[in-house]
Design a protein around this motif. Sequence first.
Motif, short mmCIF file in Angstrom:
data_model
loop_
_atom_site.label_atom_id
_atom_site.label_comp_id
_atom_site.label_asym_id
_atom_site.label_seq_id
_atom_site.Cartn_x
_atom_site.Cartn_y
_atom_site.Cartn_z
N ILE A 22 -5.76 5.26 -8.73
CA ILE A 22 -6.33 5.25 -6.61
C ILE A 22 -7.44 3.79 -7.05
O ILE A 22 -7.28 2.94 -5.92
N TRP B 65 0.62 -1.56 -0.10
CA TRP B 65 0.47 -0.09 0.52
C TRP B 65 1.30 1.14 -0.41
O TRP B 65 0.53 2.33 -0.80
N LYS C 240 -6.56 -4.29 -4.14
CA LYS C 240 -6.10 -4.53 -2.50
C LYS C 240 -4.86 -3.56 -1.40
O LYS C 240 -4.33 -4.68 -0.62
N TRP D 80 -4.59 -0.79 -1.14
CA TRP D 80 -5.10 1.10 -0.88
C TRP D 80 -5.06 1.27 -0.06
O TRP D 80 -6.21 0.25 0.73
N LYS D 81 -4.66 1.78 0.91
CA LYS D 81 -5.31 2.14 2.40
C LYS D 81 -6.26 3.34 2.63
O LYS D 81 -5.51 4.14 1.76
N ARG D 82 -7.52 3.71 3.88
CA ARG D 82 -8.15 4.76 2.76
C ARG D 82 -6.95 5.70 3.58
O ARG D 82 -7.60 6.72 3.51
N GLU E 152 -7.31 0.45 -5.43
CA GLU E 152 -8.34 0.07 -4.19
C GLU E 152 -8.71 -1.78 -4.21
O GLU E 152 -8.67 -2.59 -3.54
N GLN E 153 -9.31 -1.44 -5.76
CA GLN E 153 -9.70 -2.85 -6.00
C GLN E 153 -8.62 -4.18 -5.75
O GLN E 153 -8.75 -5.37 -5.73
#
Length: 446
Positions: free
Chosen positions: A431, A412, A438, A440-442, A435-436
């Motif tokens: 981005i 990430w 997995k 990426w973090k909030r 996310e898709q």
Amino acid sequence: MDYQAEYQKKRTTAAEAVKVVQSGDWVDYGWCTNHPVALDRALAARKDELTDVNVRGGVTMWMPEICKADDAGEHFTWNAWHMSGVDRKIAAKGMGYFCPMRYSELPRFYRENVTVDVAMIQVSPMDEHGNFNYGLAASHLSDMLSVAKHIIVEVNQNMPWVNGLTGSEINIMDVDKIVEGDNPPVAELGAGGPPSEVDQAVAELIVPAIPNGACLQLGIGGMPNAVGMMIAQSDLRDLGVHTEMYVDAFVDIARAGKITGARKNLDKGRQVYAFAAGTKKLYEYVNRNPHVQAAPVDYTNDVRVLSQLDNFISINNAIDLDLFGQVNAESAGLKHISGTGGQLDFVMGAYLSNGGKSFICMSSTVAGKDGTLKSRIIPTLANGSIVTDPRSTIQYLVTEYGMVDLKGTATWQRAEKIISVAHPDFRDELIAQAEQMKIWKRSNKR
Ligand SMILES: CC(=O)SCCNC(=O)CCNC(=O)[C@H](O)C(C)(C)COP(=O)(O)OP(=O)(O)OC[C@H]1O[C@@H](n2cnc3c(N)ncnc32)[C@H](O)[C@@H]1OP(=O)(O)O
Ligand SMILES: CCCC(=O)O
């Protein structure tokens, strides 16, 4: 030994010399500016007598005569250790193929893996000791010639004579035939014009990260050469050179008084390289220049050697890179463009050097054939694209939007860093893809 008498005994015409080639043979043309000219023409003239002749070369600077006829592929197969634009054209014709390699291993391939029935290369004229200098490449040529069953040299009076650490000449006693060619000018590789705004932005990020006394490697392609030209205009001093490919930018840096080699741990004071290609300026500079030494590529590119050179700085270019940090520097999907060459060795070697750094640099975007901009930073590499540097090896990634260090990062973190240097127009989409995937973090950017 009367070398002149031996010379007259072995001297013949190109047409006579190539009669040794038989159907089914493997013929080596050497490399880059060493490809033969008169011998290639004479071999092409024998096309209709020959089938299944495999010819090896690479970084091809002009279209070989043996590849020109419409039916050339029925007689000859072209095998390139590294593809240039010319090699890509031969491949597109359906008669050319790429041979995957880490360039540092090439001499060993000759010693252990491949057959050479006939080797034919351009050389500079014989000296008083009976030696023909390979000119612009030491590379793998000594190992190639050491296993060749038959050796033909094509003398070109325009080929520079370059000092070698080792592996840069062959003695007449080891040569079977000598052909005097037409002395064509040595093929030139354009320096690519003045640096673009993108090149300048990239150079402005890299140059301040280079310490005085650093030992430089510049990779093949427009951008590393442009960064080199900016180094020539910088305040850096006491630089050294240990590189695979010697390019025009090194001449600019040397002429700007920035290269002394005084702080090199190996080959102090010498600029060491495996092969050179550039313009006449470079060819004149390296000719009988005691500061410049050609060396076999299993020395120049060996990570064990690179690790001994302090502050080793490696600057290489890429086609594209994914969000894992995998670098593709050699294909566009299934379309093969160049090769691994020395890139992986230099990326790893620079990291092993005390104070060393490796930079993979590229423009953030490239224009597609229809003119639309596409990002070089992509979620995953395209189907068929080659991983030149595994994600575990990349250190600094540089585009015109910034420079990030990817060592020690979780997936990430590296996705965030990589996207931060992508073109702004593509960041949101990247981005979303991260996310898709997995990775990426909030806590990242939104
Ligand atoms: C030499 C040393 O010291 S060792 C270490 C260096 N060695 C390496 O880095 C090996 C791999 N790298 C390379 O070969 C080069 O750096 C490259 C290919 C990445 C860039 O080289 P350049 O000459 O600047 O590339 P250039 O921009 O001219 O592009 C070359 C071709 O790739 C195509 N291309 C480049 N990027 C892309 C892309 N993202 N998508 C599709 N095609 C692309 C270009 O259209 C061009 O194709 P064409 O000439 O057939 O039309
Ligand atoms: C082998 C040609 C140059 C490179 O290493 O890419």
